[in-house]
Write a protein that holds these residues in place. Structure first.
Motif, PDB file in Angstrom:
ATOM      1  N   LEU A  11       0.827  -1.217   0.000  1.00 26.41           N
ATOM      2  CA  LEU A  11       0.000   0.000   0.000  1.00 26.41           C
ATOM      3  C   LEU A  11       0.860   1.266   0.000  1.00 26.41           C
ATOM      4  CD1 LEU A  11      -2.962  -0.878   2.378  1.00 26.41           C
ATOM      5  CD2 LEU A  11      -3.099  -0.229  -0.041  1.00 26.41           C
ATOM      6  N   ALA A  12       1.970   1.208   0.720  1.00 23.66           N
ATOM      7  CA  ALA A  12       2.859   2.377   0.756  1.00 23.66           C
ATOM      8  C   ALA A  12       3.369   2.688  -0.655  1.00 23.66           C
ATOM      9  CB  ALA A  12       4.025   2.124   1.709  1.00 23.66           C
ATOM     10  N   LEU A  13       3.746   1.650  -1.395  1.00 22.32           N
ATOM     11  CA  LEU A  13       4.214   1.839  -2.782  1.00 22.32           C
ATOM     12  C   LEU A  13       3.117   2.420  -3.659  1.00 22.32           C
ATOM     13  CD1 LEU A  13       6.308  -1.284  -3.889  1.00 22.32           C
ATOM     14  CD2 LEU A  13       7.010   1.111  -3.921  1.00 22.32           C
ATOM     15  N   ALA A  14       1.904   1.902  -3.479  1.00 27.17           N
ATOM     16  CA  ALA A  14       0.777   2.382  -4.284  1.00 27.17           C
ATOM     17  C   ALA A  14       0.455   3.838  -3.956  1.00 27.17           C
ATOM     18  CB  ALA A  14      -0.446   1.498  -4.057  1.00 27.17           C
ATOM     19  N   ARG A  15       0.399   4.151  -2.651  1.00 30.47           N
ATOM     20  CA  ARG A  15       0.038   5.509  -2.231  1.00 30.47           C
ATOM     21  C   ARG A  15       1.065   6.538  -2.712  1.00 30.47           C
ATOM     22  NH1 ARG A  15      -0.769   3.366   3.197  1.00 30.47           N
ATOM     23  NH2 ARG A  15      -2.970   2.817   3.481  1.00 30.47           N
ATOM     24  N   LYS A  16       2.336   6.195  -2.584  1.00 30.60           N
ATOM     25  CA  LYS A  16       3.396   7.127  -2.995  1.00 30.60           C
ATOM     26  C   LYS A  16       3.286   7.453  -4.496  1.00 30.60           C
ATOM     27  CE  LYS A  16       7.197   5.064  -1.538  1.00 30.60           C
ATOM     28  NZ  LYS A  16       8.624   4.730  -1.297  1.00 30.60           N
ATOM     29  N   GLN A  17       3.049   6.411  -5.283  1.00 31.17           N
ATOM     30  CA  GLN A  17       2.984   6.613  -6.732  1.00 31.17           C
ATOM     31  C   GLN A  17       1.711   7.373  -7.117  1.00 31.17           C
ATOM     32  OE1 GLN A  17       5.351   3.197  -8.930  1.00 31.17           O
ATOM     33  NE2 GLN A  17       3.766   2.292  -7.678  1.00 31.17           N
ATOM     34  N   ALA A  18       0.621   7.126  -6.396  1.00 33.95           N
ATOM     35  CA  ALA A  18      -0.616   7.882  -6.653  1.00 33.95           C
ATOM     36  C   ALA A  18      -0.400   9.354  -6.327  1.00 33.95           C
ATOM     37  CB  ALA A  18      -1.762   7.302  -5.833  1.00 33.95           C
ATOM     38  N   ALA A  19       0.257   9.610  -5.195  1.00 40.92           N
ATOM     39  CA  ALA A  19       0.497  10.993  -4.765  1.00 40.92           C
ATOM     40  C   ALA A  19       1.402  11.732  -5.747  1.00 40.92           C
ATOM     41  CB  ALA A  19       1.115  10.998  -3.364  1.00 40.92           C
ATOM     42  N   ALA A  20       2.274  10.992  -6.418  1.00 38.22           N
ATOM     43  CA  ALA A  20       3.179  11.621  -7.390  1.00 38.22           C
ATOM     44  C   ALA A  20       2.461  11.980  -8.692  1.00 38.22           C
ATOM     45  CB  ALA A  20       4.360  10.695  -7.672  1.00 38.22           C
ATOM     46  N   GLY A  21       1.190  11.573  -8.792  1.00 36.05           N
ATOM     47  CA  GLY A  21       0.403  11.985  -9.961  1.00 36.05           C
ATOM     48  C   GLY A  21       0.289  10.952 -11.068  1.00 36.05           C
ATOM     49  N   ALA A  22       0.572   9.688 -10.760  1.00 39.28           N
ATOM     50  CA  ALA A  22       0.472   8.643 -11.785  1.00 39.28           C
ATOM     51  C   ALA A  22      -0.958   8.548 -12.331  1.00 39.28           C
ATOM     52  CB  ALA A  22       0.878   7.295 -11.195  1.00 39.28           C
ATOM     53  N   ASP A  23      -1.101   8.316 -13.632  1.00 43.87           N
ATOM     54  CA  ASP A  23      -2.423   8.062 -14.208  1.00 43.87           C
ATOM     55  C   ASP A  23      -2.827   6.607 -14.001  1.00 43.87           C
ATOM     56  OD1 ASP A  23      -2.951  10.679 -15.383  1.00 43.87           O
ATOM     57  OD2 ASP A  23      -1.222  10.218 -16.653  1.00 43.87           O
ATOM     58  N   TYR A  24      -1.858   5.708 -14.046  1.00 48.30           N
ATOM     59  CA  TYR A  24      -2.072   4.288 -13.769  1.00 48.30           C
ATOM     60  C   TYR A  24      -0.969   3.804 -12.825  1.00 48.30           C
ATOM     61  CZ  TYR A  24      -5.132   3.842 -17.916  1.00 48.30           C
ATOM     62  OH  TYR A  24      -6.139   3.957 -18.842  1.00 48.30           O
ATOM     63  N   ILE A  25      -1.327   2.835 -11.973  1.00 46.99           N
ATOM     64  CA  ILE A  25      -0.311   2.120 -11.191  1.00 46.99           C
ATOM     65  C   ILE A  25      -0.214   0.724 -11.760  1.00 46.99           C
ATOM     66  CG2 ILE A  25       0.285   1.192  -8.908  1.00 46.99           C
ATOM     67  CD1 ILE A  25      -1.314   3.559  -7.711  1.00 46.99           C
ATOM     68  N   ASP A  26       0.958   0.371 -12.273  1.00 41.43           N
ATOM     69  CA  ASP A  26       1.167  -0.963 -12.829  1.00 41.43           C
ATOM     70  C   ASP A  26       1.288  -1.981 -11.702  1.00 41.43           C
ATOM     71  OD1 ASP A  26       1.911  -2.283 -15.589  1.00 41.43           O
ATOM     72  OD2 ASP A  26       3.299  -3.169 -14.130  1.00 41.43           O
ATOM     73  N   ILE A  27       0.666  -3.159 -11.905  1.00 40.31           N
ATOM     74  CA  ILE A  27       0.790  -4.251 -10.932  1.00 40.31           C
ATOM     75  C   ILE A  27       1.256  -5.501 -11.658  1.00 40.31           C
ATOM     76  CG2 ILE A  27      -0.396  -5.656  -9.197  1.00 40.31           C
ATOM     77  CD1 ILE A  27      -2.392  -3.471  -8.834  1.00 40.31           C
ATOM     78  N   ASN A  28       2.491  -5.891 -11.380  1.00 43.71           N
ATOM     79  CA  ASN A  28       3.058  -7.106 -11.954  1.00 43.71           C
ATOM     80  C   ASN A  28       3.557  -7.977 -10.795  1.00 43.71           C
ATOM     81  OD1 ASN A  28       4.843  -9.065 -12.990  1.00 43.71           O
ATOM     82  ND2 ASN A  28       5.186  -7.839 -14.834  1.00 43.71           N
ATOM     83  N   VAL A  29       2.880  -9.092 -10.567  1.00 47.46           N
ATOM     84  CA  VAL A  29       3.206  -9.930  -9.402  1.00 47.46           C
ATOM     85  C   VAL A  29       3.963 -11.198  -9.803  1.00 47.46           C
ATOM     86  CG1 VAL A  29       1.263  -9.066  -8.038  1.00 47.46           C
ATOM     87  CG2 VAL A  29       0.943 -11.085  -9.512  1.00 47.46           C
ATOM     88  N   GLY A  30       4.479 -11.240 -11.025  1.00 51.07           N
ATOM     89  CA  GLY A  30       5.173 -12.438 -11.513  1.00 51.07           C
ATOM     90  C   GLY A  30       6.541 -12.590 -10.864  1.00 51.07           C
TER      91      GLY A  30
END
Lengths: 265, 265
Positions: free
Chosen positions: A28-47
Motif C-alpha cells: 500500500l505504501a508503494l501504491a500511495r506514494k505513486q498515486a500521490a506523485a500523480g500517476a495516471d495508472y499504477i502498474d501491478i506485476n506480481v510475476g
C-alpha cells in the motif's frame, strides 16, 4: 502525457519479497506514494518467477483488491499469463484498468484480446511477434497490424489500443534508439486512432548518466508522437522532463504546467 | 552535429564595446575560448547598429583578419548587409567559411546567393520571406523552395545550403515549437541534400529554466533531422546535451563520444 507508475513489479527483488510475504502495508505504501506523485495508472506485476500459476493469480487478486480499497488511481494489470490478467480484471470489476499486454502472436491475440472485449478495457499491444522483438521499423509495425486485426475481429476499437514500440539498449546497437522513435511515428501514421506508450529506461542500459540519456530519449519520443510512458513517477527529475517535453511539443497551453513546475525549483 | 559558436555578436553589449574600440585582445580571447570548446565554426557578427555601412565593412575585415591569423577554426560570416558579407569573404579568401545568411526574398537572393557562387562557400538560408517569419510549416518550406531555386539559378549546389527553420518563443505561441520541428522534418524530406541548422535559445524566451527547455528542444530537433546549431559552445551542459542527443539518434558509434563525455562528470 499518460504516466504509468512502474514500481510494483515483482522483478524488483524488494517487491518480490513484499508479494511473497503478502506485506499489505509495504504494498500500500508503494501504491500511495505513486498515486500521490500523480500517476495516471499504477502498474501491478506480481510475476515472481518462482510461484505456480495459481499462486500468481491469487497474488494478483490480493494486490488489486488491497490497492483499490485505498487508492483511487486506475490500475494497469500486468502479466505475461492471460489467466493472471483475467484474475486481476475480475477483481477490478468496472473500475478503470489497462490490460498489459498482448503481443502480435496468435496465442496472445486469441487469449488476451478477448479479455479487452469482455471486460471493456483498453489494452497494451507490444510491437513484437512469435520471433521476438523485430530489429526493423517495418516488422514492428507489421506486428502492430496483426494486433489491430485481432482487435477488429474481437470488437475492440482502435482507440483502446496502446502500442508499445519497444526499446532495446543503444549500448548494444546504437541504431535501436531511432528504430523505436521511428516506430512511434509510423504507428501514429498507420493507426492514428491508437495510442503509444513505452517503458523508457531500457534504452540506456549499460551507459553512464542514464537519467540524462532517458530524458533525451523521452523528449524525442514525445515529438515522435508518444502518448504515455511506463516510468518511475517518484523521480522528480523525470517528472520535470515530462512537463518540459509536453510544453516543447505544444501540449501545455501557455506553458502553464511547465512554469508552475519549474518556478520554485 | 555542426556547432556554430555564437558569442562574437555585436548585439551583445560587451561585444559591441569590443568591436567599437577594436579591442584585439578581447576579441581574440573570445575566439580562442570558443575554438578550444570544439566549435566547428565561429560566428562573426559586427553589426553594432550605430555605425555606417562603411564602418561595418571595416569592422568585419578587422575581425576576420585578426581571428584567422591566430585561430584555425572555420568562420561564419554573419551580416544582414550583403556588402559586409562580401567584405568578410574577401578577407577570408580560400579558407573555410559559412555565409550567414540569405532569406527567401528577392533582394537577398540576388545579392547574397551570388556571393556563395563567387567565393565557393556554403550558405545559410533563413526560412522566411518578404513578409517576415511565416507562422506555418508550409510557408516556411515555400521560402526554402525560393532559396533552392535561386541557388539552382546561380549554380550553388543544394549540398551547400544550410537551412535555418527559425525559432519563435513558445511563451507567446505554444504551437511554434512544433512548427519549427516540423519544418526541419519537412525540409529534410523535400530537400534531402540540404542541411539544417538553428539558433536554439530563442524558443525559451520568457520561460523559467531556459537551459532545461533548450536542451529538450535541441533533442527533439536532432530527432527531426537537425544537422547543426548556433549555440553557446562555452555552456558545458549544452555541449553535453549535444553528445547525448547524437547518441540517442544513433549518430555516435558505440556511444563512444557520449560515454567519454559523461564518464568523468
Amino acid at each position: 502525457m499518460i504516466t504509468i507508475a512502474e514500481k510494483i513489479n515483482a522483478t524488483i527483488s524488494s517487491v518480490k519479497t513484499i508479494i511473497e510475504s503478502r506485506d499489505e502495508e509495504a504494498l500500500l505504501a508503494l501504491a500511495r506514494k505513486q498515486a500521490a506523485a500523480g500517476a495516471d495508472y499504477i502498474d501491478i506485476n506480481v510475476g515472481t518467477g518462482s510461484g505456480s500459476a495459481e499462486d500468481e493469480k491469487e497474488a494478483m487478486r490480493w494486490a488489486v483488491e488491497l490497492i483499490q480499497a485505498e487508492v483511487e488511481t486506475a490500475l494497469c494489470i500486468d502479466s505475461a499469463d492471460p489467466e493472471v490478467l483475467q484474475a486481476g480484471l475480475l477483481a477490478r470489476g468496472d473500475r478503470p484498468a489497462l490490460i498489459n499486454s498482448t503481443k502480435g502472436s496468435d496465442h496472445y491475440l486469441e487469449s488476451v484480446v478477448p479479455l479487452a472485449k469482455e471486460f471493456d478495457k483498453p489494452i497494451v499491444g507490444l510491437a513484437m511477434d512469435e520471433q521476438g522483438i523485430p530489429k526493423t521499423v517495418e516488422n514492428r509495425v507489421a506486428a502492430c497490424a496483426k494486433i489491430v486485426a485481432a482487435c477488429d475481429k474481437y470488437g475492440v476499437p482502435q482507440e483502446r489500443i496502446h502500442f508499445d514500440p519497444l526499446v532495446l539498449p543503444v549500448s548494444t546497437d546504437v541504431k535501436q534508439g531511432m528504430v523505436t522513435l521511428s516506430t512511434i511515428q509510423a504507428i501514429k501514421e498507420e493507426f492514428p486512432a491508437c495510442k503509444t506508450i513505452m517503458a523508457i529506461s531500457n534504452v540506456s542500459f549499460g551507459l553512464p548518466k542514464r537519467a540524462v540519456f532517458n530524458t533525451a530519449f523521452l523528449h524525442m519520443a514525445l515529438f515522435a508522437g508518444l502518448d504515455g510512458a511506463i516510468m518511475n513517477v517518484l523521480d522528480e527529475q523525470l517528472m520535470g522532463a515530462v512537463r518540459t517535453g509536453e510544453a516543447a511539443v505544444g501540449r501545455d497551453k501557455h506553458c502553464r504546467k511547465y512554469s508552475r513546475y519549474w518556478r520554485n525549483r
